[in-house]
Design an enzyme around this catalytic site. Sequence first.
Site, PDB file in Angstrom:
ATOM      1  N   SER A   1      88.929  15.587  15.790  1.00  0.00           N
ATOM      2  CA  SER A   1      88.832  15.648  14.333  1.00  0.00           C
ATOM      3  C   SER A   1      90.020  14.917  13.734  1.00  0.00           C
ATOM      4  O   SER A   1      91.071  14.755  14.383  1.00  0.00           O
ATOM      5  CB  SER A   1      88.848  17.107  13.845  1.00  0.00           C
ATOM      6  OG  SER A   1      88.986  17.185  12.434  1.00  0.00           O
TER       7      SER A   1
ATOM      8  N   TYR B   1      91.511  25.751  13.346  1.00  0.00           N
ATOM      9  CA  TYR B   1      90.775  24.516  13.614  1.00  0.00           C
ATOM     10  C   TYR B   1      91.705  23.379  14.012  1.00  0.00           C
ATOM     11  O   TYR B   1      91.461  22.674  14.997  1.00  0.00           O
ATOM     12  CB  TYR B   1      89.971  24.140  12.369  1.00  0.00           C
ATOM     13  CG  TYR B   1      88.974  23.024  12.587  1.00  0.00           C
ATOM     14  CD1 TYR B   1      87.789  23.260  13.275  1.00  0.00           C
ATOM     15  CD2 TYR B   1      89.209  21.743  12.092  1.00  0.00           C
ATOM     16  CE1 TYR B   1      86.865  22.242  13.464  1.00  0.00           C
ATOM     17  CE2 TYR B   1      88.290  20.721  12.286  1.00  0.00           C
ATOM     18  CZ  TYR B   1      87.112  20.972  12.970  1.00  0.00           C
ATOM     19  OH  TYR B   1      86.209  19.969  13.166  1.00  0.00           O
TER      20      TYR B   1
END
Length: 271
Positions: free
Chosen positions: A163, A176
């Site tokens: 990501s 995350y």
Amino acid sequence: MSETSAETPGDADSPLPGITQFDLTDRVAIITGGSKGLGRAMAAGLASAGADVVLVSRHEDEAVEAAEAIARDFGRKAIGLKADVTHEQAVQSMVERVHTEFGRIDILINSAGINIRGPIDELSFEQFRNVQRVNVDGTWLCSRAVVPHMKHARSGRIINLASTLGLVGLEDRTPYATSKGAVVQMTRALGLELAPHGIAVNAICPGPFLTEMNIPVKDDPQIVQDVVGATACKRWGELPEIQGAAIFLASDAASYMAGSMVAVDGGWTAK
């Protein structure tokens, strides 16, 4: 610095194969988290390039439905399987079933992932650990399960979904961002480890795509300012825009890549 020799594709008598490098005909790909979002989009992209695809999800009905749609749209074999990527035996059984069914495993895309947002003092340790279990443990377990088959074939592609938040930070995202930072480093380490075996391990680092995960916050003014506003394109990514990177990393065109991060982030990390 680049060099050419009589053996390289750059030789005048051996022209670059160009677009044929992206042909995935008859290769077999496993896509975890393949029933929706970026996983389903990447599965469709690989099928469009000729691959047979296996969509893996915790929800078998969703995986089967998505696989049937891809088979209809692209005329490739596509099946949906149920497996929880955090369960070691479930992952091993899924991979063995795919190998028995197809006789080979050429590509793994580790796309299964979750996100829990919030300030650190408002999150439980279990919430933090749950994100790590899916995003990190699941990626490691699935990679480990396919490696023996790829080593035997002396060929393979593992594509991890990292990501933008594995490369830069953002407040209220400790679970995350921590997990995706781990995926980045896992990709680098595995890329070095497996390159001598003919297995290319690389990662895609998506920016803000309008997935099911992000739809609930897409109109939040703070999200629009801090997330979408961080991109040069000033918009959410559309799901088909992930497909090119997936096809590239799954193909022969990426044969000289190992442990690389491909950012598909609207320019976020260029700043």
